[in-house]
Design a protein around this motif. Sequence first.
Motif, PDB file in Angstrom:
ATOM      1  N   ARG A 116     -18.855   4.999  40.755  1.00  0.00           N
ATOM      2  CA  ARG A 116     -17.609   4.704  41.454  1.00  0.00           C
ATOM      3  C   ARG A 116     -17.043   3.393  40.919  1.00  0.00           C
ATOM      4  O   ARG A 116     -17.784   2.514  40.486  1.00  0.00           O
ATOM      5  N   TYR A 117     -15.705   3.249  41.001  1.00  0.00           N
ATOM      6  CA  TYR A 117     -15.010   2.149  40.331  1.00  0.00           C
ATOM      7  C   TYR A 117     -14.082   1.421  41.296  1.00  0.00           C
ATOM      8  O   TYR A 117     -13.332   2.046  42.045  1.00  0.00           O
ATOM      9  N   LEU A 118     -14.144   0.092  41.264  1.00  0.00           N
ATOM     10  CA  LEU A 118     -13.257  -0.761  42.042  1.00  0.00           C
ATOM     11  C   LEU A 118     -12.520  -1.709  41.105  1.00  0.00           C
ATOM     12  O   LEU A 118     -13.100  -2.201  40.124  1.00  0.00           O
ATOM     13  N   LEU A 119     -11.258  -1.982  41.409  1.00  0.00           N
ATOM     14  CA  LEU A 119     -10.490  -2.929  40.613  1.00  0.00           C
ATOM     15  C   LEU A 119     -10.902  -4.351  40.985  1.00  0.00           C
ATOM     16  O   LEU A 119     -10.966  -4.705  42.164  1.00  0.00           O
ATOM     17  N   ARG A 120     -11.189  -5.133  39.972  1.00  0.00           N
ATOM     18  CA  ARG A 120     -11.665  -6.497  40.198  1.00  0.00           C
ATOM     19  C   ARG A 120     -10.736  -7.299  41.099  1.00  0.00           C
ATOM     20  O   ARG A 120     -11.183  -7.909  42.074  1.00  0.00           O
TER      21      ARG A 120
END
Length: 208
Positions: A116-120
Motif C-alpha cells: 500500500r502507498y501513501l503520499l509523503r
Amino acid sequence: MSETTASASVITSERLAGAYTYAAYRQLIDELLAQGRTTGPNQSEDLTRYAQLNLQRMQRLDKTVTVLPELQAAVAQLRQRYVWLVLTEGWCGDAAQIVPVLHAVASASNGHLTDRYLLRDDNLDLMDRYLTGGVSRSIPKLVVLHADTLTEAATWGPRPAQAQELLLRLKAAGATHEEYAEQVHGWYAKDKTRSTQLELLELVQRLA
C-alpha cells in the motif's frame, strides 16, 4: 539500508484502508500529469517534468522487472502476513526506480505481502518518524508492518546502500541536482534492480 524493530501500531486500520493500491497510485499519477500537475502541494514546471520522466521509468520497470528466484522463494515461504507500506511521491526519481520493484515482489509473495502507498507530503507525521539520518524526508520509505497488529516489523529505504553512498559522495563534491540525478539514475540503469532486490532479500530473511 534497513533495520528491524518492534513497536506500537504505526498506523490505524482506517488510515491504512485509505492508502493507495499500486494500481490506484499509478492512476493518480497519470490523471495528475494529464492536468499538467504532479502529486503533493508544491507544483512547478520542474516537478511536473520530473514526474513525466518518472512515469516513463515506472512504465518500463512494470514491463521488465523480474523478481530474483531466491527473493521470490523467500517471500512465498513467509510464515506470517505483512503490509508493505510505502511513502512516496510521483515527482521522486528514486521512487520511480524502486516502487515498481516493491510491487513486483509483493505480487510474487502468494498473498504474504500486501503493498500500500501513501503520499509523503500528505502524511508528514508518519514521514517524520522515518527520517533518513534523522533529518531528511527521503523517499521512497518502506515500512513493513505485521498485518494483524500493524506494528513495525522492519524498514528499508530510501535507496540501496550503493546508490546512497554515490549520492552522498556527489553532494559532498558539490554536484548540482541535475548532475547527481543523472549519475544516480545511470547507476540504477546499470544495476537493473539487483541491489534493491538483494537488500529486500536480506530484509525478508530477517522477517522469517
